[in-house]
Design a protein around this motif. Structure first.
Motif, PDB file in Angstrom:
ATOM      1  N   UNK A 126     -52.950  -1.220  -5.419  1.00 28.89           N
ATOM      2  CA  UNK A 126     -51.516  -0.937  -5.353  1.00 28.89           C
ATOM      3  C   UNK A 126     -50.865  -1.769  -4.250  1.00 28.89           C
ATOM      4  N   UNK A 127     -51.513  -1.798  -3.092  1.00 28.35           N
ATOM      5  CA  UNK A 127     -50.954  -2.559  -1.975  1.00 28.35           C
ATOM      6  C   UNK A 127     -50.886  -4.053  -2.302  1.00 28.35           C
ATOM      7  N   UNK A 128     -51.962  -4.585  -2.855  1.00 28.62           N
ATOM      8  CA  UNK A 128     -52.009  -6.012  -3.185  1.00 28.62           C
ATOM      9  C   UNK A 128     -50.987  -6.373  -4.255  1.00 28.62           C
ATOM     10  N   UNK A 129     -50.900  -5.556  -5.278  1.00 26.32           N
ATOM     11  CA  UNK A 129     -50.021  -5.881  -6.409  1.00 26.32           C
ATOM     12  C   UNK A 129     -48.559  -5.527  -6.163  1.00 26.32           C
ATOM     13  N   UNK A 187     -49.664   4.257  -0.495  1.00 22.79           N
ATOM     14  CA  UNK A 187     -49.582   5.483   0.291  1.00 22.79           C
ATOM     15  C   UNK A 187     -50.980   5.995   0.603  1.00 22.79           C
ATOM     16  N   UNK A 188     -51.220   6.207   1.879  1.00 26.57           N
ATOM     17  CA  UNK A 188     -52.467   6.830   2.323  1.00 26.57           C
ATOM     18  C   UNK A 188     -52.055   8.098   3.053  1.00 26.57           C
ATOM     19  N   UNK A 189     -52.361   9.213   2.496  1.00 28.44           N
ATOM     20  CA  UNK A 189     -51.899  10.483   3.070  1.00 28.44           C
ATOM     21  C   UNK A 189     -53.007  11.176   3.850  1.00 28.44           C
ATOM     22  N   UNK A 190     -52.594  11.832   4.911  1.00 25.22           N
ATOM     23  CA  UNK A 190     -53.460  12.734   5.684  1.00 25.22           C
ATOM     24  C   UNK A 190     -54.677  12.069   6.305  1.00 25.22           C
ATOM     25  N   UNK A 206     -57.753   0.433   8.563  1.00 25.28           N
ATOM     26  CA  UNK A 206     -56.907   0.627   7.383  1.00 25.28           C
ATOM     27  C   UNK A 206     -56.121  -0.648   7.087  1.00 25.28           C
ATOM     28  N   UNK A 207     -55.574  -1.273   8.121  1.00 21.64           N
ATOM     29  CA  UNK A 207     -54.807  -2.513   7.934  1.00 21.64           C
ATOM     30  C   UNK A 207     -55.691  -3.630   7.385  1.00 21.64           C
ATOM     31  N   UNK A 208     -56.859  -3.820   7.987  1.00 18.15           N
ATOM     32  CA  UNK A 208     -57.726  -4.913   7.525  1.00 18.15           C
ATOM     33  C   UNK A 208     -58.241  -4.652   6.114  1.00 18.15           C
ATOM     34  N   UNK A 209     -58.488  -3.390   5.770  1.00 20.78           N
ATOM     35  CA  UNK A 209     -58.929  -3.055   4.413  1.00 20.78           C
ATOM     36  C   UNK A 209     -57.837  -3.367   3.401  1.00 20.78           C
ATOM     37  N   UNK A 210     -56.609  -2.932   3.682  1.00 27.74           N
ATOM     38  CA  UNK A 210     -55.518  -3.167   2.740  1.00 27.74           C
ATOM     39  C   UNK A 210     -55.155  -4.642   2.631  1.00 27.74           C
ATOM     40  N   UNK A 261     -38.994  10.267   1.800  1.00 33.10           N
ATOM     41  CA  UNK A 261     -39.486   9.689   3.036  1.00 33.10           C
ATOM     42  C   UNK A 261     -39.204   8.211   3.089  1.00 33.10           C
ATOM     43  N   UNK A 262     -39.560   7.519   2.040  1.00 31.81           N
ATOM     44  CA  UNK A 262     -39.404   6.075   1.990  1.00 31.81           C
ATOM     45  C   UNK A 262     -39.432   5.642   0.530  1.00 31.81           C
ATOM     46  N   UNK A 263     -38.602   4.685   0.179  1.00 32.26           N
ATOM     47  CA  UNK A 263     -38.599   4.119  -1.159  1.00 32.26           C
ATOM     48  C   UNK A 263     -38.863   2.621  -1.036  1.00 32.26           C
ATOM     49  N   UNK A 264     -39.587   2.068  -2.010  1.00 33.67           N
ATOM     50  CA  UNK A 264     -39.942   0.656  -1.988  1.00 33.67           C
ATOM     51  C   UNK A 264     -39.523   0.007  -3.290  1.00 33.67           C
ATOM     52  N   UNK A 265     -39.290  -1.281  -3.225  1.00 33.00           N
ATOM     53  CA  UNK A 265     -39.068  -2.084  -4.427  1.00 33.00           C
ATOM     54  C   UNK A 265     -40.375  -2.827  -4.675  1.00 33.00           C
ATOM     55  N   UNK A 266     -41.000  -2.524  -5.797  1.00 34.04           N
ATOM     56  CA  UNK A 266     -42.273  -3.168  -6.115  1.00 34.04           C
ATOM     57  C   UNK A 266     -42.163  -4.691  -6.070  1.00 34.04           C
ATOM     58  N   UNK A 267     -43.187  -5.316  -5.540  1.00 30.92           N
ATOM     59  CA  UNK A 267     -43.354  -6.772  -5.486  1.00 30.92           C
ATOM     60  C   UNK A 267     -42.300  -7.493  -4.647  1.00 30.92           C
ATOM     61  N   UNK A 268     -41.565  -6.751  -3.816  1.00 28.93           N
ATOM     62  CA  UNK A 268     -40.564  -7.406  -2.965  1.00 28.93           C
ATOM     63  C   UNK A 268     -41.201  -8.156  -1.810  1.00 28.93           C
ATOM     64  N   UNK A 269     -42.492  -8.028  -1.651  1.00 33.21           N
ATOM     65  CA  UNK A 269     -43.226  -8.696  -0.557  1.00 33.21           C
ATOM     66  C   UNK A 269     -43.566 -10.147  -0.890  1.00 33.21           C
ATOM     67  N   UNK A 270     -43.425 -10.524  -2.143  1.00 39.10           N
ATOM     68  CA  UNK A 270     -43.852 -11.887  -2.513  1.00 39.10           C
ATOM     69  C   UNK A 270     -42.690 -12.732  -2.973  1.00 39.10           C
TER      70      UNK A 270
END
Length: 162
Positions: free
Chosen positions: A14-17, A22-25, A90-94, A153-162
């Motif tokens: 999910x993070x890559x694509x 979301x990683x909870x708790x 967590x950061x390096x894994x994602x 809490x937070x909303x994102x636009x998919x693929x806005x990172x690329x």
């Protein structure tokens, strides 16, 4: 409950694509409570010595509190979390890389409901680095109601990172 040792492959995908996941708790509740307590103390101390016009800002914000070792200058519990193996792993894994470097911590305090909704924006514009290998952790210090109960809490636009 998620831990840094078992971030699910679907979360990593999910993070890559999509550019977000979301990683909870995975941060112990006692650590979140300590940060909240320390932040309230810090904010009260800062607010008492702040200049006029502070109320005109859209929300309160503090940067790089991890660089200071005493409560008068920073927030030790933020430093403990920001530099912890928990977030680093967590950061390096994602990101799919062997190690990470902390650029900054940013603490935003919304004075609900007065501050209203934060408009759409792109965090990467605020980071003066020529890379897309950046990760941001948004860590609420209180419960966020579900969408059905009026919370976002937070909303994102998919693929806005690329």
């Amino acid at each position: 409950t998620a831990t840094v040792d078992n971030i699910q492959i679907q979360t990593q995908l999910d993070y890559t694509r999509q550019g977000h996941a979301s990683i909870r708790n995975f941060i112990p509740p006692s650590q979140i409570q300590q940060i909240y307590h320390d932040l309230k103390t810090y904010h009260s101390s800062y607010h008492n010595r702040s200049s006029k016009g502070e109320d005109s800002k859209p929300f309160m914000q503090y940067f790089n509190t991890w660089r200071h070792d005493d409560i008068d200058a920073g927030i030790p519990s933020i430093k403990q979390l920001a530099t912890s193996p928990l977030l680093c792993h967590a950061a390096s894994t994602l990101l799919g890389i062997p190690s990470v470097r902390l650029y900054q911590d940013s603490i935003f305090i919304k004075r609900h409901p007065r501050d209203g909704i934060t408009p759409w924006h792109i965090d990467a514009r605020m980071i003066p680095l020529d890379t897309s290998r950046i990760i941001t952790f948004w860590i609420p210090l209180h419960s966020i109601p579900s969408l059905e109960d009026g919370g976002t809490g937070l909303l994102f636009i998919n693929k806005s990172h690329s």
